[in-house]
Design a protein around this motif. Structure first.
Motif, mmCIF file in Angstrom:
data_model
loop_
_atom_site.group_PDB
_atom_site.id
_atom_site.type_symbol
_atom_site.label_atom_id
_atom_site.label_comp_id
_atom_site.label_asym_id
_atom_site.label_seq_id
_atom_site.Cartn_x
_atom_site.Cartn_y
_atom_site.Cartn_z
ATOM 1 N N ILE A 1 29.935 17.716 23.116
ATOM 2 C CA ILE A 1 31.016 17.971 24.072
ATOM 3 C C ILE A 1 31.604 16.653 24.590
ATOM 4 C CG2 ILE A 1 29.511 18.147 26.109
ATOM 5 C CD1 ILE A 1 31.423 20.407 27.068
ATOM 6 N N GLU B 1 35.519 15.689 24.356
ATOM 7 C CA GLU B 1 36.313 15.361 25.541
ATOM 8 C C GLU B 1 36.957 13.985 25.421
ATOM 9 O OE1 GLU B 1 33.874 17.938 28.928
ATOM 10 O OE2 GLU B 1 33.436 15.798 28.637
ATOM 11 N N ASP C 1 33.994 22.598 17.330
ATOM 12 C CA ASP C 1 34.234 23.743 18.205
ATOM 13 C C ASP C 1 34.675 23.291 19.602
ATOM 14 O OD1 ASP C 1 33.595 25.521 16.202
ATOM 15 O OD2 ASP C 1 31.507 25.788 16.869
ATOM 16 N N PHE C 2 34.008 22.282 20.138
ATOM 17 C CA PHE C 2 34.376 21.790 21.465
ATOM 18 C C PHE C 2 35.773 21.171 21.470
ATOM 19 C CE2 PHE C 2 29.689 21.622 22.525
ATOM 20 C CZ PHE C 2 29.762 22.548 23.562
ATOM 21 N N ASP D 1 37.992 23.844 22.303
ATOM 22 C CA ASP D 1 37.824 24.328 23.677
ATOM 23 C C ASP D 1 38.468 23.400 24.704
ATOM 24 O OD1 ASP D 1 36.414 26.494 22.778
ATOM 25 O OD2 ASP D 1 34.441 25.598 23.141
ATOM 26 N N VAL D 2 38.395 22.086 24.445
ATOM 27 C CA VAL D 2 38.845 21.129 25.468
ATOM 28 C C VAL D 2 40.209 20.531 25.147
ATOM 29 C CG1 VAL D 2 36.453 20.545 25.984
ATOM 30 C CG2 VAL D 2 37.746 19.113 24.385
#
Length: 333
Positions: A87, A91, A144-145, A148-149
């Motif tokens: 993650i 980010e 995947d992250f 999401d971000v």
């Protein structure tokens, strides 16, 4: 003449007699010149606890360079997934992509980035080296992250590989592959065949896409190219003998070094797969690599002592392959 994008890998050499701060300044100067020369992308490698290479986080070098160059693509070549939370990588690079749309790459690799066992364990918070399954999960989780971000345009993800296993993972996940021909040239052709054969289209990449990284040292004479490359040859010889990394030697120290017959044979085999010499010699060598690998892009790594000689090498190669014959007026050997 080949018609492929040319890119560069920065390994942040800390030359003997200089400081890591000097290496940082050299990285910045080289990046600006590579941008001016028209190189397609510049990636920063992750290393730790090395006497020859600076421990500069790729995400920070990418951010700093993106803020001070107008056009070149930038990113990691690579960040090493076992050393970071997925993650966090997502980010960081999603933020960079939002700040610099269309310019950010997220190249992901596996190695620890160090030969120093305590440092490798510290990076993993005391954990053992990542297994194949753990690495696969980390890369998939990072992708995947990213979704999401996302803050808008996403960074372009790449998988770094130097073996069949890395090529198979890139194919399974549908990622473009950056192959480390400058590290394991004997693996390149067979691994890329497996990659193309097993490739599954994804949201990240519709068809196989191959970048091949080649050690490239270009100079006005063959003798000068050999002289420039010799310090790195000394480093390689030490690694072949299991001595770990040493300080990046000066040209004078490298010239005084004597290789064993076995070292000379191993180095000759390696050099034969890379690109070293005059513009004509380097152009022929890069053309052979491009043809044998079917590369869509070539990335050059030029680990030579002295920033002026390093940038001069990049300029000579660019001049050879550029219709515009762009060369640097600011640097010389």
């Amino acid at each position: 003449m080949i018609d492929l994008p040319l890119s560069a890998l920065e390994v942040s050499i800390v030359e003997a007699g200089t400081t890591p701060a000097d290496a940082l300044a050299n990285c910045h100067a080289a990046a600006r010149e590579l941008d001016r020369l028209g190189y397609h992308r510049l990636w920063f490698a992750e290393h730790h606890h090395s006497p020859a290479i600076g421990a500069f986080p790729p995400v920070l070098l990418t951010a700093h360079t993106a803020a001070s160059t107008p056009g070149i693509r930038l990113g990691s070549g690579g960040v090493l997934a076992p050393n970071h939370a997925p993650i966090t990588l997502a980010e960081q690079f999603a933020t960079l992509a939002a700040l610099h749309p269309g310019r950010i790459d997220l190249g992901i690799g596996r190695g620890p980035g160090t030969f120093h066992a305590p440092t490798a364990r510290a990076l993993r918070r005391g954990a053992d080296p990542a297994t194949d399954d753990e690495y696969r999960r980390d890369v998939a989780a990072t992708l995947d992250f990213l979704l999401d971000v996302a803050l808008g345009e996403l960074p372009e993800p790449w998988l770094l590989a130097s073996s069949d296993a890395g090529a198979e993972l890139a194919a399974e996940l549908g990622l473009p592959i950056a192959f480390a021909h400058h590290i394991r040239p004997a693996n390149t052709v067979a691994a890329l065949e497996r990659y193309r054969k097993g490739f599954r289209p994804s949201r990240w990449c519709e068809a196989p896409r191959v970048l091949v990284c080649v050690e490239t040292v270009c100079a006005d004479t063959e003798e000068r190219a050999t002289e420039l490359a010799r310090p790195m040859d000394v480093i390689k010889a030490g690694l072949l003998n299991g001595h770990g990394e040493t300080a990046f030697p000066t040209p004078a120290a490298a010239a005084a070094h004597r290789f064993t017959e076995q070292e000379e044979a191993a180095l000759a085999a390696f050099v034969g797969e890379q690109a070293r010499g005059t513009r004509e010699t380097v152009a022929a060598a890069l053309s052979r690599v491009a043809e044998s690998t079917g590369a869509d892009e070539l990335m050059l790594v030029t680990p030579v002592y002295d920033i002026a000689a390093r940038v001069r090498s990049f300029a000579l190669v660019r001049e050879t392959f550029s219709d515009n014959k762009v060369v640097s007026d600011n640097v010389s050997e």
